[in-house]
Write a protein that holds these residues in place. Structure first.
Motif, mmCIF file in Angstrom:
data_model
loop_
_atom_site.group_PDB
_atom_site.id
_atom_site.type_symbol
_atom_site.label_atom_id
_atom_site.label_comp_id
_atom_site.label_asym_id
_atom_site.label_seq_id
_atom_site.Cartn_x
_atom_site.Cartn_y
_atom_site.Cartn_z
ATOM 1 N N ILE A 67 17.583 -7.267 2.468
ATOM 2 C CA ILE A 67 16.550 -6.254 2.243
ATOM 3 C C ILE A 67 15.829 -5.963 3.560
ATOM 4 O O ILE A 67 15.999 -6.678 4.535
ATOM 5 C CB ILE A 67 15.532 -6.674 1.165
ATOM 6 N N GLY A 68 15.023 -4.913 3.562
ATOM 7 C CA GLY A 68 14.288 -4.540 4.762
ATOM 8 C C GLY A 68 15.169 -3.867 5.792
ATOM 9 O O GLY A 68 14.894 -3.908 6.989
ATOM 10 N N ILE A 69 16.216 -3.241 5.335
ATOM 11 C CA ILE A 69 17.162 -2.607 6.242
ATOM 12 C C ILE A 69 16.500 -1.453 7.003
ATOM 13 O O ILE A 69 16.685 -1.298 8.195
ATOM 14 C CB ILE A 69 18.402 -2.124 5.463
ATOM 15 N N TRP A 70 15.699 -0.659 6.316
ATOM 16 C CA TRP A 70 15.025 0.483 6.949
ATOM 17 C C TRP A 70 13.544 0.227 7.156
ATOM 18 O O TRP A 70 12.962 0.670 8.124
ATOM 19 C CB TRP A 70 15.230 1.755 6.130
ATOM 20 N N GLN A 71 12.904 -0.422 6.256
ATOM 21 C CA GLN A 71 11.460 -0.682 6.331
ATOM 22 C C GLN A 71 11.253 -2.090 6.876
ATOM 23 O O GLN A 71 11.436 -3.072 6.177
ATOM 24 C CB GLN A 71 10.838 -0.541 4.939
ATOM 25 N N LYS A 72 10.846 -2.204 8.117
ATOM 26 C CA LYS A 72 10.737 -3.503 8.764
ATOM 27 C C LYS A 72 9.528 -4.310 8.299
ATOM 28 O O LYS A 72 9.467 -5.505 8.498
ATOM 29 C CB LYS A 72 10.698 -3.341 10.290
ATOM 30 N N GLN A 73 8.541 -3.683 7.684
ATOM 31 C CA GLN A 73 7.384 -4.426 7.175
ATOM 32 C C GLN A 73 7.520 -4.674 5.672
ATOM 33 O O GLN A 73 6.544 -4.718 4.941
ATOM 34 C CB GLN A 73 6.096 -3.692 7.507
ATOM 35 N N SER A 74 8.726 -4.850 5.230
ATOM 36 C CA SER A 74 8.978 -5.136 3.823
ATOM 37 C C SER A 74 9.009 -6.645 3.617
ATOM 38 O O SER A 74 8.890 -7.421 4.552
ATOM 39 C CB SER A 74 10.310 -4.503 3.400
ATOM 40 N N SER A 75 9.162 -7.064 2.370
ATOM 41 C CA SER A 75 9.212 -8.480 2.053
ATOM 42 C C SER A 75 9.922 -8.673 0.716
ATOM 43 O O SER A 75 10.096 -7.733 -0.050
ATOM 44 C CB SER A 75 7.805 -9.075 1.997
ATOM 45 N N PHE A 76 10.315 -9.913 0.452
ATOM 46 C CA PHE A 76 10.880 -10.231 -0.863
ATOM 47 C C PHE A 76 9.823 -9.993 -1.936
ATOM 48 O O PHE A 76 10.080 -9.381 -2.964
ATOM 49 C CB PHE A 76 11.387 -11.681 -0.863
ATOM 50 N N TYR A 77 8.586 -10.464 -1.682
ATOM 51 C CA TYR A 77 7.498 -10.279 -2.639
ATOM 52 C C TYR A 77 6.239 -9.850 -1.889
ATOM 53 O O TYR A 77 5.823 -10.488 -0.935
ATOM 54 C CB TYR A 77 7.224 -11.568 -3.412
ATOM 55 N N PHE A 78 5.624 -8.761 -2.332
ATOM 56 C CA PHE A 78 4.375 -8.254 -1.767
ATOM 57 C C PHE A 78 3.321 -8.211 -2.869
ATOM 58 O O PHE A 78 3.594 -7.766 -3.978
ATOM 59 C CB PHE A 78 4.568 -6.841 -1.210
ATOM 60 N N GLN A 79 2.109 -8.661 -2.526
ATOM 61 C CA GLN A 79 1.010 -8.651 -3.510
ATOM 62 C C GLN A 79 -0.287 -8.191 -2.865
ATOM 63 O O GLN A 79 -0.625 -8.604 -1.762
ATOM 64 C CB GLN A 79 0.826 -10.060 -4.068
ATOM 65 N N ALA A 80 -1.020 -7.347 -3.571
ATOM 66 C CA ALA A 80 -2.358 -6.928 -3.154
ATOM 67 C C ALA A 80 -3.187 -6.681 -4.412
ATOM 68 O O ALA A 80 -2.678 -6.174 -5.412
ATOM 69 C CB ALA A 80 -2.302 -5.659 -2.315
ATOM 70 N N VAL A 81 -4.438 -7.047 -4.369
ATOM 71 C CA VAL A 81 -5.380 -6.867 -5.480
ATOM 72 C C VAL A 81 -4.783 -7.429 -6.773
ATOM 73 O O VAL A 81 -4.698 -6.755 -7.796
ATOM 74 C CB VAL A 81 -5.794 -5.384 -5.656
ATOM 75 N N ALA A 82 -4.337 -8.671 -6.713
ATOM 76 C CA ALA A 82 -3.778 -9.364 -7.872
ATOM 77 C C ALA A 82 -4.174 -10.834 -7.761
ATOM 78 O O ALA A 82 -4.581 -11.285 -6.697
ATOM 79 C CB ALA A 82 -2.262 -9.219 -7.903
ATOM 80 N N ALA A 83 -4.062 -11.570 -8.854
ATOM 81 C CA ALA A 83 -4.486 -12.970 -8.845
ATOM 82 C C ALA A 83 -3.643 -13.798 -9.801
ATOM 83 O O ALA A 83 -3.006 -13.273 -10.716
ATOM 84 C CB ALA A 83 -5.958 -13.067 -9.245
ATOM 85 N N LEU A 84 -3.662 -15.101 -9.569
ATOM 86 C CA LEU A 84 -3.037 -16.080 -10.466
ATOM 87 C C LEU A 84 -1.530 -15.868 -10.615
ATOM 88 O O LEU A 84 -0.967 -16.075 -11.686
ATOM 89 C CB LEU A 84 -3.721 -16.053 -11.843
#
Length: 108
Positions: free
Chosen positions: A57-74
């Motif tokens: 993954i991240g072939i085109w988008q270099k700031q990608s990740s397997f898992y991204f989280q924002a404004v979430a909890a637990l």
């Protein structure tokens, strides 16, 4: 299984707000949002990211990740396998809410 995609495999984020002050008497123009808004509890909570196979993954988008989280909890990120991807395998954009757990993952 997620593979050969150009961006993040899994992304979770909650509600943001247009309010500029405590009582929301000052607002951004309609349609614009600003940062996390924890007042109404409209965030993903107790999400389980489990048993995923993620690679190439991240072939085109270099700031990608397997898992991204924002404004979430637990969140529970457990038992995943991730390889051949960008350096930020797991990305917590902010510390909103806390209580997240990352266990038993294989990240190469």
């Amino acid at each position: 299984e997620f593979h050969s995609i150009g961006d993040s495999a899994i992304a979770v984020w909650g509600k943001t707000s247009e309010c500029l002050n405590e009582n929301c008497s000052k607002r951004l123009p309609e349609g614009y949002m600003l940062g996390p808004d924890g007042r109404q509890g409209l965030q993903p909570r107790n999400t389980h990211i489990m048993g995923n196979l993620v690679h190439e993954i991240g072939i085109w988008q270099k700031q990608s990740s397997f898992y991204f989280q924002a404004v979430a909890a637990l969140t529970n990120v457990k038992g995943n396998v991730f390889f051949n991807g960008p350096r930020a395998a797991i990305n917590f954009d902010d510390g909103f809410g806390g209580g997240d757990r990352i266990t038993e993952n294989l990240i190469l």
